[in-house]
Design a protein around this motif. Structure first.
Motif, PDB file in Angstrom:
ATOM      1  N   LEU A 197      -5.573   7.970  -9.250  1.00 24.66           N
ATOM      2  CA  LEU A 197      -5.179   8.287  -7.774  1.00 24.66           C
ATOM      3  C   LEU A 197      -3.771   8.398  -7.447  1.00 24.66           C
ATOM      4  O   LEU A 197      -3.302   9.399  -6.892  1.00 24.66           O
ATOM      5  N   SER A 198      -3.007   7.716  -8.105  1.00 30.74           N
ATOM      6  CA  SER A 198      -1.612   7.758  -7.917  1.00 30.74           C
ATOM      7  C   SER A 198      -1.021   9.104  -8.540  1.00 30.74           C
ATOM      8  O   SER A 198      -0.039   9.658  -8.014  1.00 30.74           O
ATOM      9  N   PRO A 243       0.693  -1.172   0.083  1.00 31.63           N
ATOM     10  CA  PRO A 243       0.059  -0.130   0.047  1.00 31.63           C
ATOM     11  C   PRO A 243       0.858   1.286  -0.046  1.00 31.63           C
ATOM     12  O   PRO A 243       1.663   1.089   0.703  1.00 31.63           O
ATOM     13  N   ARG A 244       0.346   2.324  -0.800  1.00 28.32           N
ATOM     14  CA  ARG A 244       1.248   3.410  -0.649  1.00 28.32           C
ATOM     15  C   ARG A 244       0.309   4.551   0.058  1.00 28.32           C
ATOM     16  O   ARG A 244      -0.691   4.817   0.286  1.00 28.32           O
ATOM     17  N   LEU A 245       1.409   5.104   0.836  1.00 33.33           N
ATOM     18  CA  LEU A 245       0.893   6.209   1.821  1.00 33.33           C
ATOM     19  C   LEU A 245       0.858   7.326   1.286  1.00 33.33           C
ATOM     20  O   LEU A 245       1.648   7.900   0.500  1.00 33.33           O
ATOM     21  N   PRO A 272      -3.948   7.953   8.531  1.00 28.80           N
ATOM     22  CA  PRO A 272      -3.277   7.931   7.209  1.00 28.80           C
ATOM     23  C   PRO A 272      -4.281   7.367   6.341  1.00 28.80           C
ATOM     24  O   PRO A 272      -4.986   6.425   6.636  1.00 28.80           O
ATOM     25  N   CYS A 273      -4.099   7.624   4.879  1.00 33.66           N
ATOM     26  CA  CYS A 273      -4.848   7.049   4.027  1.00 33.66           C
ATOM     27  C   CYS A 273      -3.662   6.215   3.193  1.00 33.66           C
ATOM     28  O   CYS A 273      -2.605   6.603   2.771  1.00 33.66           O
ATOM     29  N   TYR A 274      -4.198   4.995   2.401  1.00 34.30           N
ATOM     30  CA  TYR A 274      -3.441   4.165   1.684  1.00 34.30           C
ATOM     31  C   TYR A 274      -3.877   3.983   0.594  1.00 34.30           C
ATOM     32  O   TYR A 274      -5.243   3.977   0.524  1.00 34.30           O
ATOM     33  N   LEU A 275      -3.204   3.593  -0.613  1.00 34.66           N
ATOM     34  CA  LEU A 275      -3.606   3.356  -1.825  1.00 34.66           C
ATOM     35  C   LEU A 275      -3.065   1.912  -2.241  1.00 34.66           C
ATOM     36  O   LEU A 275      -1.714   1.750  -2.200  1.00 34.66           O
ATOM     37  N   SER A 307       6.629   7.345   2.240  1.00 34.90           N
ATOM     38  CA  SER A 307       5.917   7.014   1.297  1.00 34.90           C
ATOM     39  C   SER A 307       6.814   6.330   0.184  1.00 34.90           C
ATOM     40  O   SER A 307       6.781   5.436  -0.161  1.00 34.90           O
ATOM     41  N   ARG A 308       7.721   7.255  -0.252  1.00 32.82           N
ATOM     42  CA  ARG A 308       8.420   6.968  -1.236  1.00 32.82           C
ATOM     43  C   ARG A 308       9.713   5.934  -0.880  1.00 32.82           C
ATOM     44  O   ARG A 308       9.927   4.793  -1.714  1.00 32.82           O
ATOM     45  N   GLY A 309      10.393   5.837   0.412  1.00 32.86           N
ATOM     46  CA  GLY A 309      11.238   5.060   0.912  1.00 32.86           C
ATOM     47  C   GLY A 309      10.511   3.668   0.752  1.00 32.86           C
ATOM     48  O   GLY A 309      11.032   2.483   0.688  1.00 32.86           O
ATOM     49  N   ALA A 310       9.255   3.733   1.365  1.00 30.11           N
ATOM     50  CA  ALA A 310       8.429   2.339   1.598  1.00 30.11           C
ATOM     51  C   ALA A 310       8.260   1.696   0.142  1.00 30.11           C
ATOM     52  O   ALA A 310       8.123   0.385   0.135  1.00 30.11           O
TER      53      ALA A 310
END
Length: 128
Positions: A41-42, A16-18, A28-31, A97-100
């Motif tokens: 949405l991305s 999931p993307r934060l 937090p919202c995740y995608l 988010s990017r690091g994950a």
């Protein structure tokens, strides 16, 4: 993570993307997407991140100007500190988010044989 569609075909889904915003409760919202980063949405999240990073850059310029002004008042500096705190929160969230979304080091063939990141950044003795 593998999810099966109704027709039985397997689709690989990334972590999931934060997202760069929270829900109304502050959570937090995740995608969850297919990992290509091309969904609508991305792209919206990418645009919001770009705006947040641009605002942080502008705020840093303003901070440098205000801190260099000997006539800056305490309320102005407190306001600046509050905005810098908000901006740092946004930038920290984007970095997380990017690091994950980066591949895990053990998945990177370039890092084979490297057990710790400390080994990669270990200071070399200038005499050697």
């Amino acid at each position: 993570m593998i999810y099966e569609s109704r027709d039985g075909a397997a689709v690989t889904v990334s972590r999931p993307r934060l997202l760069p915003w929270s829900n109304l409760d502050g959570n937090p919202c995740y995608l969850v997407t297919d990992g290509t980063g091309t969904s609508h949405l991305s792209r919206v999240a990418d645009n919001v991140e770009a705006v947040q990073l641009g605002m942080a850059d502008d705020l840093l310029d303003h901070a440098a100007d205000l801190l260099g002004d000997s006539r800056a008042t305490a309320p102005q500096l407190r306001f600046l500190a509050a905005r810098l705190t908000e901006s740092l929160h946004d930038v920290h969230r984007i970095a997380g988010s990017r690091g994950a979304r980066l591949p895990a080091p053990h998945d990177d063939p370039a890092l084979d044989g490297v057990s710790e990141l400390d080994d990669v950044f270990e200071e070399k003795d200038p005499g050697t």
